[in-house]
Design a protein around this motif. Sequence first.
Motif, PDB file in Angstrom:
ATOM      1  N   ASP A  42      49.207  46.737   7.694  1.00 38.48           N
ATOM      2  CA  ASP A  42      48.768  45.691   8.151  1.00 38.48           C
ATOM      3  C   ASP A  42      49.437  44.750   9.564  1.00 38.48           C
ATOM      4  OD1 ASP A  42      48.827  42.645   7.801  1.00 38.48           O
ATOM      5  OD2 ASP A  42      50.924  42.716   6.650  1.00 38.48           O
ATOM      6  N   LEU A  43      48.640  43.972   9.998  1.00 37.71           N
ATOM      7  CA  LEU A  43      48.278  43.581  11.765  1.00 37.71           C
ATOM      8  C   LEU A  43      48.146  42.070  11.936  1.00 37.71           C
ATOM      9  CD1 LEU A  43      45.837  46.551  12.891  1.00 37.71           C
ATOM     10  CD2 LEU A  43      48.040  46.876  13.062  1.00 37.71           C
ATOM     11  N   SER A  46      44.161  40.944  16.904  1.00 37.39           N
ATOM     12  CA  SER A  46      42.665  42.513  16.488  1.00 37.39           C
ATOM     13  C   SER A  46      43.093  43.231  17.635  1.00 37.39           C
ATOM     14  CB  SER A  46      41.334  41.725  17.690  1.00 37.39           C
ATOM     15  OG  SER A  46      40.638  42.827  18.235  1.00 37.39           O
ATOM     16  N   GLN A  69      43.056  48.205   6.065  1.00 34.93           N
ATOM     17  CA  GLN A  69      43.752  47.465   6.671  1.00 34.93           C
ATOM     18  C   GLN A  69      43.523  46.073   6.267  1.00 34.93           C
ATOM     19  OE1 GLN A  69      42.791  47.575  11.311  1.00 34.93           O
ATOM     20  NE2 GLN A  69      42.127  44.855  10.735  1.00 34.93           N
ATOM     21  N   ASP A  71      44.378  42.278   8.000  1.00 35.24           N
ATOM     22  CA  ASP A  71      44.351  41.001   9.190  1.00 35.24           C
ATOM     23  C   ASP A  71      45.000  40.180   9.283  1.00 35.24           C
ATOM     24  OD1 ASP A  71      44.317  40.920  11.753  1.00 35.24           O
ATOM     25  OD2 ASP A  71      42.653  41.488  12.538  1.00 35.24           O
ATOM     26  N   TYR A  78      51.448  35.986  10.230  1.00 33.75           N
ATOM     27  CA  TYR A  78      51.929  36.903  10.081  1.00 33.75           C
ATOM     28  C   TYR A  78      53.256  36.961   9.645  1.00 33.75           C
ATOM     29  CZ  TYR A  78      52.790  42.023  11.138  1.00 33.75           C
ATOM     30  OH  TYR A  78      52.949  42.993  10.805  1.00 33.75           O
TER      31      TYR A  78
END
Length: 428
Positions: A42-43, A46, A69, A71, A78
């Motif tokens: 989990d990001l 970029s 992933q 994003d 986030y």
Amino acid sequence: MPLARAARTAVAVVLGGALLAACGSGPSSSDGAGGKVTLTVDLFGSFGYQEAGLYAEYEKLHPGVRIKQTDTEDEQDYWKSLQTRLAGGGGLADVQAVEVGRIASVTQQQADKFEDLKKYGADGLKNQFAEAKWSAATTKDGRVVGLGTDVGPEAMCYRTDLLREAGLPTDRDVLARKWATWDGYLALGKQYKAKAPAKSAWLDSVGSLFTIMIGQEKERYYDASGALVYEDNPAVKAAWDASVRAAGDGLSAKLDQWSPQWNQAFSSGSFATLPCPAWMLGYIKGQAGEAGKGKWDIAKLPGGAGNWGGSYLTVPRAAKHKKEAYQLIQWLTAPEQQAKLFRKQGNFPSATGAIAAVADATDPYFSGAPIGKIFGEAAKAAPVQVLGVHDKNVADQITNALSEVERKGTSSEEAWSHAKKGVENATG
């Protein structure tokens, strides 16, 4: 990456690919589907792992591992979501990213929510990273809660076609001399405004100007004792005043970073210059696309070197596959992968062994700019910043207030009072 970083809601990207036989042992646990393990990552912004082909490479090297992933574009969104899931203990990925402005909050207030990576052998990696990068993710009692991805040495990205149309020089060395100071940068902005193409401003937002300027300072919002000092810090006042002046002179496109309108502006030419940490290169490529290749270039930053952003990869205590997650982040942050990522996406390495390896890197997308030299020199000269528990929250409140100045015409005094109230609420 950072920062960094295109929908604002999380978009799941399942990264499959053929699982070819290769060296290495298989995973120690599975999801029950033929012995395969799906690692969730989990990001925000970029990070570039997918774009650089690193996930696919890892899957080939580790048969039985698949990477999925998610994003979220905006780091603030986030972080709020991550806090909710940490509090509830559910919905956490095997790997969670943490922005450098949040890492002090993790080490000082939430370390019990994350795995101590030393139990998986992270101690042996210490010499691989710059001391400041490593120590920032280490608690007072010696636990290591994250491995460093990139750092954010700063430069200035600019559109050569727009500057040329406004009658300004486009050579990166000439521009670096003309905007050696921030006063010179803003003066050149006034020249640009006088002859700018229609619907094009000098820079994207005064918030990004403030952020890049304050990134040149060792002490910003907190001092080394952990006390909040932003109100009386002359460096904060100087960056604030310059940003207010830029707004008053009409040099900004008034675009909130990470907004859909900001994303669209990369291809429409709504701004000519963009204060630009290394990780922003990949973001520009993603938003401007092939049509932008050769239209962008990079020059040294006004006012000296600085740092904006950089991130960490962590393994939450609630992760399903802790050992496999650690093996993945160890591989992603190794010097070889950090060097590959910089050459393909622009994320500047925090692994010391990778920095020398990319010194000769150039980027054809950015008119052949010597990105290894520009960002390498900036990284060497950038100050080691003091990070506080609410570092990112303070920064967000100040840039939100500056957005009021440029978009609503709020006075500097009133906007600053709003920033102070926001900081008080955010820091408790």
